[in-house]
Scaffold this motif. Structure first.
Motif, PDB file in Angstrom:
ATOM      1  N   SER A  54       1.018  -1.192  -0.031  1.00  0.00           N
ATOM      2  CA  SER A  54       0.066  -0.103  -0.012  1.00  0.00           C
ATOM      3  C   SER A  54       1.015   1.509   0.249  1.00  0.00           C
ATOM      4  O   SER A  54       0.675   2.354  -0.750  1.00  0.00           O
ATOM      5  CB  SER A  54      -0.921   0.005   1.172  1.00  0.00           C
ATOM      6  N   GLU A  73       9.706   3.154   6.196  1.00  0.00           N
ATOM      7  CA  GLU A  73       9.449   1.609   6.389  1.00  0.00           C
ATOM      8  C   GLU A  73      10.292   1.254   7.779  1.00  0.00           C
ATOM      9  O   GLU A  73      11.366   1.453   7.723  1.00  0.00           O
ATOM     10  CB  GLU A  73       9.554   0.948   5.214  1.00  0.00           C
ATOM     11  N   ASN A  74       9.667   0.379   8.511  1.00  0.00           N
ATOM     12  CA  ASN A  74      10.377   0.050   9.743  1.00  0.00           C
ATOM     13  C   ASN A  74      11.337  -1.477   9.694  1.00  0.00           C
ATOM     14  O   ASN A  74      12.198  -1.684  10.312  1.00  0.00           O
ATOM     15  CB  ASN A  74       9.452  -0.110  11.090  1.00  0.00           C
ATOM     16  N   GLU A  99       4.053  -7.347   4.485  1.00  0.00           N
ATOM     17  CA  GLU A  99       3.500  -8.598   4.373  1.00  0.00           C
ATOM     18  C   GLU A  99       3.997  -9.286   3.134  1.00  0.00           C
ATOM     19  O   GLU A  99       3.848 -10.701   3.086  1.00  0.00           O
ATOM     20  CB  GLU A  99       2.240  -8.817   4.738  1.00  0.00           C
ATOM     21  N   SER A 155       1.979 -12.556   2.156  1.00  0.00           N
ATOM     22  CA  SER A 155       0.984 -12.456   0.816  1.00  0.00           C
ATOM     23  C   SER A 155       1.493 -13.258  -0.306  1.00  0.00           C
ATOM     24  O   SER A 155       2.679 -13.053  -0.770  1.00  0.00           O
ATOM     25  CB  SER A 155       1.206 -10.943   0.821  1.00  0.00           C
ATOM     26  N   ALA A 156       0.655 -14.076  -0.877  1.00  0.00           N
ATOM     27  CA  ALA A 156       0.859 -15.276  -1.461  1.00  0.00           C
ATOM     28  C   ALA A 156       0.622 -14.997  -2.996  1.00  0.00           C
ATOM     29  O   ALA A 156       1.210 -14.678  -3.999  1.00  0.00           O
ATOM     30  CB  ALA A 156       0.548 -16.564  -0.937  1.00  0.00           C
ATOM     31  N   ILE A 157      -0.742 -15.083  -3.189  1.00  0.00           N
ATOM     32  CA  ILE A 157      -1.362 -15.191  -4.534  1.00  0.00           C
ATOM     33  C   ILE A 157      -2.152 -13.914  -4.955  1.00  0.00           C
ATOM     34  O   ILE A 157      -2.402 -12.731  -4.258  1.00  0.00           O
ATOM     35  CB  ILE A 157      -2.445 -16.301  -4.641  1.00  0.00           C
ATOM     36  N   VAL A 192       8.347   5.173  12.401  1.00  0.00           N
ATOM     37  CA  VAL A 192       7.326   6.530  12.568  1.00  0.00           C
ATOM     38  C   VAL A 192       6.729   6.323  14.231  1.00  0.00           C
ATOM     39  O   VAL A 192       6.038   5.217  14.462  1.00  0.00           O
ATOM     40  CB  VAL A 192       6.654   6.745  11.454  1.00  0.00           C
ATOM     41  N   THR A 207      -0.507   0.631  14.239  1.00  0.00           N
ATOM     42  CA  THR A 207       0.386   1.672  14.471  1.00  0.00           C
ATOM     43  C   THR A 207      -0.328   2.777  14.283  1.00  0.00           C
ATOM     44  O   THR A 207       0.019   3.728  15.056  1.00  0.00           O
ATOM     45  CB  THR A 207       1.803   1.537  13.901  1.00  0.00           C
ATOM     46  N   THR A 251      -4.397  -1.983   3.500  1.00  0.00           N
ATOM     47  CA  THR A 251      -5.471  -3.190   2.967  1.00  0.00           C
ATOM     48  C   THR A 251      -6.546  -3.100   4.155  1.00  0.00           C
ATOM     49  O   THR A 251      -7.531  -3.449   3.986  1.00  0.00           O
ATOM     50  CB  THR A 251      -4.975  -4.486   2.670  1.00  0.00           C
ATOM     51  N   HIS A 284      -3.730  -7.860  -1.354  1.00  0.00           N
ATOM     52  CA  HIS A 284      -2.765  -6.661  -1.901  1.00  0.00           C
ATOM     53  C   HIS A 284      -3.484  -5.879  -2.931  1.00  0.00           C
ATOM     54  O   HIS A 284      -3.236  -4.698  -3.180  1.00  0.00           O
ATOM     55  CB  HIS A 284      -1.570  -7.451  -2.604  1.00  0.00           C
ATOM     56  N   SER A 309      -4.936  -2.871  -0.927  1.00  0.00           N
ATOM     57  CA  SER A 309      -3.675  -2.128  -0.394  1.00  0.00           C
ATOM     58  C   SER A 309      -3.554  -1.325  -1.643  1.00  0.00           C
ATOM     59  O   SER A 309      -3.549   0.138  -1.384  1.00  0.00           O
ATOM     60  CB  SER A 309      -2.463  -3.063  -0.491  1.00  0.00           C
TER      61      SER A 309
HETATM   62  C1  LIG Z   1       0.131 -14.800   6.059  1.00  0.00           C
HETATM   63  C2  LIG Z   1      -0.655 -14.059   5.143  1.00  0.00           C
HETATM   64  C3  LIG Z   1      -0.984 -14.455   3.925  1.00  0.00           C
HETATM   65  C4  LIG Z   1      -1.617 -13.396   2.869  1.00  0.00           C
HETATM   66  N1  LIG Z   1      -1.910 -13.990   1.896  1.00  0.00           N
HETATM   67  C5  LIG Z   1      -2.337 -13.027   0.740  1.00  0.00           C
HETATM   68  C6  LIG Z   1      -2.400 -13.431  -0.626  1.00  0.00           C
HETATM   69  O1  LIG Z   1      -2.626 -14.869  -0.849  1.00  0.00           O
HETATM   70  N2  LIG Z   1      -2.881 -12.598  -1.384  1.00  0.00           N
HETATM   71  C7  LIG Z   1      -2.970 -11.320  -1.011  1.00  0.00           C
HETATM   72  O2  LIG Z   1      -3.457 -10.439  -1.884  1.00  0.00           O
HETATM   73  N3  LIG Z   1      -2.890 -10.852  -0.117  1.00  0.00           N
HETATM   74  C8  LIG Z   1      -2.594 -11.862   1.169  1.00  0.00           C
HETATM   75  N4  LIG Z   1      -2.224 -11.307   2.366  1.00  0.00           N
HETATM   76  C9  LIG Z   1      -2.527 -10.051   2.558  1.00  0.00           C
HETATM   77  C10 LIG Z   1      -1.500  -8.693   2.955  1.00  0.00           C
HETATM   78  O3  LIG Z   1      -1.896  -8.269   4.039  1.00  0.00           O
HETATM   79  C11 LIG Z   1      -1.691  -8.108   1.564  1.00  0.00           C
HETATM   80  O4  LIG Z   1      -1.407  -8.738   0.253  1.00  0.00           O
HETATM   81  C12 LIG Z   1      -0.624  -7.049   1.363  1.00  0.00           C
HETATM   82  O5  LIG Z   1       0.733  -7.398   1.646  1.00  0.00           O
HETATM   83  C13 LIG Z   1      -0.822  -5.984   2.666  1.00  0.00           C
HETATM   84  O6  LIG Z   1      -0.043  -4.730   2.108  1.00  0.00           O
HETATM   85  P1  LIG Z   1      -0.071  -3.239   3.003  1.00  0.00           P
HETATM   86  O7  LIG Z   1       0.746  -2.528   2.446  1.00  0.00           O
HETATM   87  O8  LIG Z   1      -1.607  -3.201   2.764  1.00  0.00           O
HETATM   88  O9  LIG Z   1       0.081  -3.752   4.525  1.00  0.00           O
HETATM   89  P2  LIG Z   1       1.637  -4.181   5.237  1.00  0.00           P
HETATM   90  O10 LIG Z   1       2.229  -5.503   4.352  1.00  0.00           O
HETATM   91  O11 LIG Z   1       1.282  -4.609   6.646  1.00  0.00           O
HETATM   92  O12 LIG Z   1       2.530  -3.102   4.900  1.00  0.00           O
HETATM   93  C14 LIG Z   1       2.565  -1.898   6.166  1.00  0.00           C
HETATM   94  C15 LIG Z   1       4.035  -1.777   6.399  1.00  0.00           C
HETATM   95  O13 LIG Z   1       4.225  -0.695   7.211  1.00  0.00           O
HETATM   96  C16 LIG Z   1       5.069  -0.822   8.304  1.00  0.00           C
HETATM   97  N5  LIG Z   1       4.645  -0.049   9.283  1.00  0.00           N
HETATM   98  C17 LIG Z   1       3.742  -0.238  10.168  1.00  0.00           C
HETATM   99  N6  LIG Z   1       3.801   0.953  11.197  1.00  0.00           N
HETATM  100  C18 LIG Z   1       4.839   1.728  10.716  1.00  0.00           C
HETATM  101  C19 LIG Z   1       5.539   2.857  11.400  1.00  0.00           C
HETATM  102  N7  LIG Z   1       4.984   3.226  12.561  1.00  0.00           N
HETATM  103  N8  LIG Z   1       6.543   3.355  10.763  1.00  0.00           N
HETATM  104  C20 LIG Z   1       7.114   2.702   9.671  1.00  0.00           C
HETATM  105  N9  LIG Z   1       6.657   1.593   9.130  1.00  0.00           N
HETATM  106  C21 LIG Z   1       5.497   1.073   9.915  1.00  0.00           C
HETATM  107  C22 LIG Z   1       4.808  -2.447   8.392  1.00  0.00           C
HETATM  108  O14 LIG Z   1       5.879  -3.027   9.348  1.00  0.00           O
HETATM  109  C23 LIG Z   1       4.532  -2.988   6.994  1.00  0.00           C
HETATM  110  O15 LIG Z   1       5.901  -3.280   6.624  1.00  0.00           O
HETATM  111  C24 LIG Z   1      -1.709 -12.130   3.106  1.00  0.00           C
HETATM  112  C25 LIG Z   1      -1.275 -11.596   4.525  1.00  0.00           C
HETATM  113  C26 LIG Z   1      -0.700 -12.776   5.612  1.00  0.00           C
HETATM  114  C27 LIG Z   1      -0.276 -12.068   6.783  1.00  0.00           C
END
Ligand SMILES: Cc1cc2nc3c(=O)[nH]c(=O)nc-3n(C[C@H](O)[C@H](O)[C@H](O)COP(=O)(O)OP(=O)(O)OC[C@H]3O[C@@H](n4cnc5c(N)ncnc54)[C@H](O)[C@@H]3O)c2cc1C
Length: 648
Positions: A112, A134-135, A142, A161-163, A399, A440, A619, A627, A630
């Protein structure tokens, strides 16, 4: 083999026979100092308990660029704990002013956050600058991967995040994929190799093709008073014959496994967000829904479906809104048949994150802007945060506070404080996008209006442990006639041998002698407890169990299940990586999606408008972990910043 009487090796063998001491390469010990300070961060653990773990939180991280970033790292957890404890409230005086000002600062470098940076760069035009904070040690959130080197071969597995799905070719998402270099989203997968008869294999951990081919197994162990344990092969075809459960449970469970609703079932899938059926589904639990549709008893749901059914939201069906099962359909993937539409890179959506970073910062990954280019080539870490670049990604930066410089209604700047290398820094921005996730964001955005704060209080996230186990071959499974299996009790729930997508790194063929990664996704469900309590309890367990203990459980589980087919943990396991995700999944409770008792849905409060100069992404704002959400939430948040915040 229909039913195997497996011996119980835990009785016969100690740590040595399980291979617990085979080679330090599986483990990578952390310094005691780090853990001593880490003791403060895990609410549920006392320092003594943590120290008792003997430097066993992180464990082996594999090789390559992701080796220091398996799951949430200990320093990230430590920083999170300090935030929750209010250590930066107020901010200490010794903060370092960087004197940097950006048009937009994006918190979180997952899909995202990176998508937000891309949209911002593309839409705001030349001359604007953005910074992603990013931390973790690498971007992706993920969507990261693990890499092993086993007998000279590089093996890749996904951390989270897989598929991804094939979308309509002219849709926004398909065009977005195309724009980042994912020009041929339907991937080519490994073919069968070797002289033996081919076994159909899945292309991702969820496909379970063995079920339809009679090459799948269910394993019943100690939880069912089975000693020795019992394998039931081809559970669907043989109608669970031999399973040590009641006839009533078999009948009910089979209905669910075969997707056969009760006679007279008139259920129709939601057609659009907010229609009558989606609102009804959001008013009940997924458990109720399964009971209604498939005529299941609560006991059957909780014994056999939890936590696997509903696992896309991190908990079992008892805790989730029934709509959570259908929310993903509103993204309209191209095919109805998930076997055709679901695609997966070996490292999961880490490849999509890499493609996005390559598009944002071409110098950040060497080589061409293609799948093969970003999979084969290394990240140029220095290019991620290059002075003067229009977009920058700063890693290992947590952050801790995001605050308007004055009245949020009038302020012209937002101050963003972050920690890096033990120091506290401040940057300024004309706008901010919070893409890090609810757990967070709710703590670090200062002065959140009451409605926003109350909305975030209704976001519950649950933990997940993704254990990737590299095995030197999977002949033991082939010998048992299985490409995948499920088990009930012990460590994990299911696993799958996968045909990998070809990205220029993998062997073009797979045979029972190929080394592979088996991914065990562990969710922590405690049916009957509230969504919040299940999350707390699961997190306590996941973060409080040492690497060594989990390793032992994995080795024991494999030995119990496959020992009789010649599996030898000491010889056959090439490496184990644990990815601990403290807040892996948003687990939406009934009412999350469309509100209840006349109150607005929590996600809508946060999506509707920015708070001053701060907009919200990630997301979890969709209520569904995907994703694609996201990306779409980032698009909306950046649109709000451009439409409503930046005057020039
Ligand atoms: C086990 C698992 C399997 C999944 N399988 C799928 C799948 O098959 N297909 C799919 O589409 N999605 C899947 N997902 C969902 C997944 O959440 C999304 O695909 C996507 O990766 C989420 O992205 P995001 O950027 O929204 O959130 P995140 O990936 O959580 O990214 C947020 C980032 O911000 C960082 N952050 C948070 N707070 C702070 C702060 N204060 N300062 C700095 N950095 C910070 C976090 O550490 C993280 O790195 C899965 C999730 C999990 C846990």
């Amino acid at each position: 083999m229909d039913k195997t009487q497996a011996k119980n090796p835990s009785e016969e063998s100690g740590d040595g026979a399980l291979g617990m001491d085979a080679g330090i390469t599986r483990r990578d010990f952390l310094g005691g100092t780090l853990l001593a300070s880490g003791a403060m961060l895990l609410e549920s653990l006392t320092p003594a308990e943590l120290l008792a773990q003997q430097d066993e939180f992180t464990g082996y991280g594999g090789v390559g660029e992701y080796s220091r970033s398996n799951g949430n790292t200990l320093p990230v957890l430590e920083a999170g704990h300090k935030i929750r404890k209010g250590v930066y409230d107020p901010l200490p005086k010794d903060i370092v002013e960087t004197s940097e000002t950006y048009d937009c600062v994006i918190v979180g470098g997952g899909i995202s956050g990176i998508a937000a940076a891309l949209f911002f760069q593309r839409q705001a035009g030349p001359g604007v600058k953005c910074l992603v904070l990013e931390n973790h040690p690498i971007f992706g959130g993920e969507a990261k991967q693990n890499e092993f080197l086993v007998d000279g071969k590089r093996l890749i597995g996904h951390q989270g995040s897989a598929i991804y799905q094939l979308q309509y070719p002219h849709s926004f998402l398909a065009r977005f994929y195309d724009s980042i270099g994912l020009t041929a989203p339907k991937l080519t997968y490994q073919k069968w190799g070797g002289p033996e008869p081919e076994m159909p294999l899945s292309r991702n951990p969820y496909e379970a093709v063995g079920m339809e081919h009679g090459q799948y197994g269910f394993w019943f162990g100690a939880r069912f008073d089975q000693k020795p344990c019992v394998w039931v092969q081809d559970p669907l075809g043989r109608k669970l014959s031999g399973a040590p459960i009641s006839e009533k449970a078999k009948t009910e469970w089979l209905r669910w496994l075969a997707h056969e609703p009760v006679v007279g079932d008139k259920f129709e899938h939601p057609k659009m967000e907010g229609d009558a059926i989606s609102r009804y589904l959001d008013s009940i639990t997924l458990e109720q829904h399964y009971m209604e549709r498939f005529g299941l008893s609560q006991e059957t749901v909780r014994t056999f479906l939890s936590p696997v059914a509903g696992g896309g939201s991190g908990l079992g069906p008892d805790a989730l809104s029934a709509y959570s099962e259908y929310a993903y359909e509103m993204l309209h993937p191209l095919e109805d048949d998930p076997d055709v539409t679901d695609q997966m890179f070996p490292g999961g959506n880490a490849t999509i994150a890499r493609l996005m970073v390559k598009s944002l910062l071409p110098a950040a990954i060497d080589g061409p802007n293609t799948v093969e280019g970003v999979c084969k080539n290394n990240v140029n870490f220095a290019a991620l945060d290059a002075a003067g670049a229009p977009a920058r990604i700063r890693l290992l930066a947590t952050v801790v506070a995001v605050q308007h410089d004055g009245d949020p209604g009038k302020a012209e700047r937002v101050n963003i404080a972050y920690t890096k290398d033990g120091k506290l820094y401040r940057v300024q921005a004309r706008s901010a996008v919070m893409a890090g996730g609810s757990w967070t964001t709710k703590h670090i955005v200062k002065g959140l209006p009451e409605a926003h704060a109350k909305a975030y209080e209704q976001f519950y996230r649950s933990p997940c442990l993704m254990a990737n186990v590299a095995v030197r071959n999977w002949r033991f499974l082939y010998k048992m006639g299985m490409s995948g299996c499920r088990w009930f009790g012990g460590f994990g729930d299911y696993m799958e041998v996968q045909r990998l997508a070809l990205t220029g790194v993998e062997e073009p063929t797979i045979s029972p002698d190929s080394p592979i990664v088996l991914s065990l996704k562990v969710l922590y469900s405690y049916p009957g407890l509230s969504t919040e309590d299940q999350g707390h309890r699961g997190r306590g367990k996941m973060l409080g169990t040492s690497f060594r203990e989990y390793e032992r459980q994995i080795r024991q589980q494999f030995t119990e299940m496959f020992g009789s087919a010649g599996f030898d943990a000491q010889r056959d396991i090439g490496g184990i990586i644990l990815n601990r995700w403290g807040h892996a999944y948003l687990s939406p409770q009934p009412g999350f999606f469309f509100g209840k008792e006349g109150k607005p849905a929590p996600r809508e409060v946060l999506r509707q408008a920015p708070f001053g100069r701060i907009a919200f992404a990630n997301t979890d704002l969709a209520g569904a972990m995907d994703h694609r959400f996201s990306i779409l939430e980032a698009k909306r948040a950046v649109g709000q910043v451009l439409d409503q915040v930046l005057e020039s």
